[in-house]
Scaffold this active site. Structure first.
Site, PDB file in Angstrom:
ATOM      1  N   GLN A 290       0.853  -1.341   0.183  1.00  0.00           N
ATOM      2  CA  GLN A 290       0.131   0.101   0.162  1.00  0.00           C
ATOM      3  C   GLN A 290       0.565   1.525  -0.293  1.00  0.00           C
ATOM      4  O   GLN A 290       1.997   1.254   0.783  1.00  0.00           O
ATOM      5  CB  GLN A 290      -0.908  -0.140   1.138  1.00  0.00           C
ATOM      6  CG  GLN A 290      -2.130  -1.451   1.668  1.00  0.00           C
ATOM      7  CD  GLN A 290      -1.302  -2.116   2.298  1.00  0.00           C
ATOM      8  OE1 GLN A 290      -0.120  -2.062   1.883  1.00  0.00           O
ATOM      9  NE2 GLN A 290      -2.021  -2.894   2.686  1.00  0.00           N
TER      10      GLN A 290
ATOM     11  N   TYR B 112      10.735 -21.669  44.279  1.00  0.00           N
ATOM     12  CA  TYR B 112      10.378 -23.233  44.627  1.00  0.00           C
ATOM     13  C   TYR B 112      11.245 -23.402  43.130  1.00  0.00           C
ATOM     14  O   TYR B 112      11.410 -24.745  43.263  1.00  0.00           O
ATOM     15  CB  TYR B 112       8.722 -22.856  43.483  1.00  0.00           C
ATOM     16  CG  TYR B 112       7.904 -22.972  45.509  1.00  0.00           C
ATOM     17  CD1 TYR B 112       7.748 -23.972  45.641  1.00  0.00           C
ATOM     18  CD2 TYR B 112       6.750 -21.567  45.843  1.00  0.00           C
ATOM     19  CE1 TYR B 112       6.969 -23.845  46.990  1.00  0.00           C
ATOM     20  CE2 TYR B 112       6.157 -21.754  46.211  1.00  0.00           C
ATOM     21  CZ  TYR B 112       5.788 -23.071  47.159  1.00  0.00           C
ATOM     22  OH  TYR B 112       5.242 -22.484  48.320  1.00  0.00           O
TER      23      TYR B 112
ATOM     24  N   GLY C 128      -0.670 -28.150  47.979  1.00  0.00           N
ATOM     25  CA  GLY C 128      -1.379 -28.804  46.995  1.00  0.00           C
ATOM     26  C   GLY C 128      -0.549 -30.196  46.423  1.00  0.00           C
ATOM     27  O   GLY C 128      -0.731 -30.758  45.835  1.00  0.00           O
TER      28      GLY C 128
ATOM     29  N   ASN D 191      -0.068 -26.257  40.150  1.00  0.00           N
ATOM     30  CA  ASN D 191       1.407 -26.821  41.446  1.00  0.00           C
ATOM     31  C   ASN D 191       2.007 -26.528  40.624  1.00  0.00           C
ATOM     32  O   ASN D 191       3.144 -27.422  40.188  1.00  0.00           O
ATOM     33  CB  ASN D 191       1.116 -28.442  41.349  1.00  0.00           C
ATOM     34  CG  ASN D 191       1.833 -29.000  42.884  1.00  0.00           C
ATOM     35  OD1 ASN D 191       2.306 -27.568  43.706  1.00  0.00           O
ATOM     36  ND2 ASN D 191       0.821 -29.536  43.827  1.00  0.00           N
TER      37      ASN D 191
END
Lengths: 254, 568
Positions: free
Chosen positions: B157, B343, B463, B499
């Protein structure tokens, strides 16, 4: 036919201690005296001597629905009175503390009524009606399930169960809710949530290493009984795992 | 089970560095004398930075000595440093939060902004429907145009806005094929050269899988996928592909055949990195929760770098996986805050999981004569329940004993969830690497969990009750909605979806099954080839090293914005 619970496998002293703590027919050895008022202070839920706050009217004063379960189950004293549900939470050092999180839950489920325990790695909480809780907490503190140095009541910020011990043998607690005094007695200076107490609460002298090793419910190859040495225990776990696996894979009788 | 001797303990260097001057085997130490939060240079840096921010904006911010526990700051114990495993780089825990680590951000950016789009359907449309000639020359011209257009430039364009190349310089498209002759005719700048990036055997196998087809490995700008989301990647890519075909092959912008090209680029020929998630998790394609574990094993390229060490290759998947699935996916997409980081870091710092895993490798050698340094289907062990039970029992008992014998290591992994994930990962990897069976690896994981829980009377947070105490029963199941082969499981698998401390390790266990066999790929040869590309910002063959570079602020990411903001 009467069912005789076996409570758990194992030939080691750890396994035996676990069974004893779980078995409600086994009298837990009372080792120390802590007054009712002192327990209430450390729990921190109400001022000693004050009335129990209630969550609902006493059962005798309210209309009970016609429910067959309610007819079967006798309410605890706390439930009868409409007490709030409150908690006690313990942090147990891995260095031979006499009770440990799952062990606490198992023991409480066998020994107490109307409880809701929760089990994590660094803490174990049990919730129930407040006046029931005070009785349960007293038993948990006064008996062989407690050691003043390696077990502590902590509502929040429980960090410490896996850390090395302090030079004085105390489990780490960043809030130092309890301290070892010069007279060798452990004293709570803050309640379990960490609010300073108006006066110290003594919970006795730490047990010695020999006693701890003989009463612990955790396997530990450095300071206690090695897990590997309790072959029956290990074999039992493997058997449970194997049976669960087979059932999940092919749920039919062979 | 029978304990074996292993003199080399990989974690000792880290423990001695972290607890310098202390006896790392002692049960006693001192507390409460570390000057609280100020013992950490990084926390002091945060406090200093806050002073300037507060003056500038007039709103309070980081204030750890007032706001933490009503005036009791962190640091009543030693705030430890961490070695990113096998990198030799020590950093502070804060440096491993993904907000503070540009390499971690780029890792996820590079996955999210990637799609693979086949060219065969488009070429067929051009040739059969339109009668256009497609030759290596036209393909090269198309790729020139596409590499102009993909970052955000116009090709058809008049009077269009465009993006500043300096802001989108990480965006490009390369192609790959299994046809050596065709590959030879593609300009080198546009080619992912399978022959150069893989060993001869691996290249032959991968080329056989790809065949004579040609695929585009597309990486849209990081800044675009960040501003939008993973679902944008295929849409942005397809729009620029369509316009580039129009320009390169002189098509009419509105002719019906364009729809065929668009359909191929948007749907039929697209390989997403992740599948769409259900409404309750509400994410489009190319978001972390939809990445299959097998596909993730192909994104990570450590097996190219360590072809004779499936343990090392798998450990790199662990590091990458826990960072993405725990820190970013569960920790931020699904939850929020900062708690999830540690973790994850437990599994890729201080060589602890590495040591436990290599113990498993030594045990395999000692008891089963399995040589993990020679991966091959020929020596794979039959995945019996007895074998898994033996391996997982021994590896788990060893890991527990190591934590017990080195109290500083227990203090390092101060949370039960950390230890649970690490021990179970070592068990799972030992089982999967030796059997070439991902589900056997998962089964080993769950035996570890049960054994851990009973031995120490604790496991992880709530968990773990849900997931790990029932996992034995689903680990080998293939029934719909409760079982699946490991390669096809993922973060949104029913029992895995909530978990932390699991998904990255599962991905590694699945990958390890293939690394142990010496397979060329785990799930998709297309993904394997795409992420071998050295032009990517993040080096997927060495993710832990890259995270370490991010931690010490040596990693240069994409996503430049200084060109369009005031100079500081």
């Amino acid at each position: 036919m009467a069912y005789t619970p076996q409570y758990g496998p194992g030939t080691s002293i750890v396994a035996e201690n676990r069974r004893n703590q779980m078995n409600p027919n086994h009298d837990l050895e009372k080792i120390r005296d802590v007054t009712d008022e002192d327990i209430v202070m450390v729990l921190g839920h109400r001022a000693p001597g004050s009335a129990y706050p209630t969550a609902h009217p006493p059962l005798a004063e309210q209309q009970e629905p016609d429910c067959p379960m309610r007819k079967l189950v006798t309410p605890t004293e706390g439930a009868k009175a409409g007490d709030r549900v409150r908690y006690v939470q313990f942090a147990d050092s891995m260095f031979n503390a006499p009770s440990q999180p799952y062990q606490r839950t198992y023991a409480e489920m066998y020994r107490f009524r109307g409880i809701d325990p929760g089990t994590l790695s660094g803490r174990q909480i049990v919730e129930c009606r407040e006046r029931d809780l005070e009785q349960y907490a007293k038993l948990l503190v006064e008996t062989e399930m407690f050691d003043p140095a390696l077990v502590s009541m902590r509502g929040a910020t429980v960090h410490g169960h896996s850390l090395r011990l302090s030079e004085d043998g105390m489990q780490f607690d960043m809030l130092q809710r309890c301290v070892l005094s010069d007279d060798g007695v452990v004293k709570y200076v803050k309640d379990q949530i960490g609010v300073p107490l108006d006066r110290e609460v003594a919970v006795g002298k730490p047990m010695d290493e020999e006693w701890l090793k003989a009463h612990s419910t955790i396997f530990h190859s450095l300071v206690g009984t090695a897990y590997r040495d309790d072959k029956e225990y290990v074999e039992y776990i493997v058997r449970v795992h194997t049976l669960r696996t087979k059932y999940g894979f092919m749920p039919k009788e062979e | 089970m029978a304990k074996i001797e292993r003199a080399q303990k990989l974690f000792l260097d880290s423990l001695n560095e972290k607890f310098s001057g202390q006896d790392i085997e002692s049960e006693k130490t001192t507390f409460y004398n570390f000057n609280g939060v100020r013992q950490s240079p990084r926390k002091r840096e945060f406090m200093k930075a806050t002073e300037a921010i507060e003056k500038s904006r007039g709103i309070s911010m980081y204030d750890p000595e007032r706001c933490h526990l009503g005036g009791i700051p962190m640091g009543q114990r030693q705030l430890m440093t961490y070695q990113v495993s096998q990198s030799g780089v020590y950093c502070e825990g804060d440096d491993l939060h993904f907000v503070n680590n540009a390499a971690m951000q780029q890792f996820w950016d590079d996955i999210r902004r990637t799609v693979i789009v086949g060219m065969d359907m488009a070429h067929a449309t051009l040739q059969k429907r339109l009668g256009k000639e497609v030759t290596p020359e036209t393909i090269n011209e198309y790729l020139h145009i596409l590499n102009h257009a993909m970052p955000g430039a116009a090709v058809v364009q008049e009077h269009m806005v465009e993006t500043h190349p300096g802001l989108v310089d990480d965006c490009y498209v390369k192609v790959f094929t299994g046809d050596d002759e065709l590959a030879d005719d593609i300009e080198k700048q546009f080619l992912i050269d399978v022959n150069k990036l893989f060993t001869e055997d691996a290249a032959e196998e991968l080329k056989k899988e790809v065949g004579t087809s040609m695929y585009q490995a597309i990486h849209i700008p990081s800044i675009v996928s960040r501003t939008c989301d993973g679902g944008t990647t295929s849409r942005w890519s397809a729009m620029q592909i369509g316009m580039s075909f129009i320009a390169a092959y002189r098509m009419c912008a509105g002719e019906a055949a364009v729809a065929d090209l668009s359909y191929a680029a948007k749907h039929a020929g697209v390989v997403q990195m992740a599948s769409i998630l259900p409404a309750r998790r509400a994410r489009g394609p190319n978001e972390p929760g939809g990445i299959k574990f097998g596909l993730f094993g192909d994104i990570i390229q450590a097996d190219r770098k360590h072809p004779n060490d499936p343990a090392r290759a798998s450990l790199e998947v662990v590091g990458a996986g826990v960072m993405l699935f725990d820190q970013i996916w569960l920790g931020s997409y699904m939850s929020g805050g900062v708690g999830f980081t540690q973790y994850a870091t437990a599994a890729y710092t201080d060589n602890i999981l590495d040591e436990f895993t290599y113990y498993g490798m030594d045990y395999l050698k000692d008891k089963y004569n399995f040589d993990y340094t020679a991966p091959s289907p020929d020596q794979i062990l039959e995945p019996t329940q007895d074998l898994v039970n033996d391996l997982a029992t021994e590896v788990n008992l060893n890991a527990m004993e190591q934590y017990e014998q080195f109290p500083t290591m227990m203090e390092d992994h101060f949370g039960g969830s950390q230890r649970a994930g690490v021990m179970a990962a070592a068990c799972g990897l030992t089982c999967s690497i030796s059997t070439g069976n991902s589900n056997a690896g998962l089964n080993g994981w769950y035996l570890s969990m049960l054994m851990h829980k009973e031995g120490w009377s604790r496991l992880g947070f709530f968990g773990y009750d849900l997931q790990d105490q029932c996992g034995s029963a689903n680990s080998l199941a293939m029934d719909g909605d409760r079982g699946l082969m490991g390669e096809l499981r993922g973060p949104n698998y029913p029992n895995y979806a909530m978990n932390v401390g699991h998904q990255g390790e599962y991905a590694a266990i699945v990958s390890g099954a293939h690394y142990g066999r010496g397979d060329e790929f785990c799930y998709s040869p297309l993904v394997k080839i795409t992420f071998a590309d050295p032009s990517l910002k993040f080096d997927f063959s060495d993710p832990r090293r890259e995270f370490a570079r991010g931690a010490i602020r040596e990693f240069m990411p994409a996503g430049e914005r200084s060109l369009i903001i005031p100079a500081r």
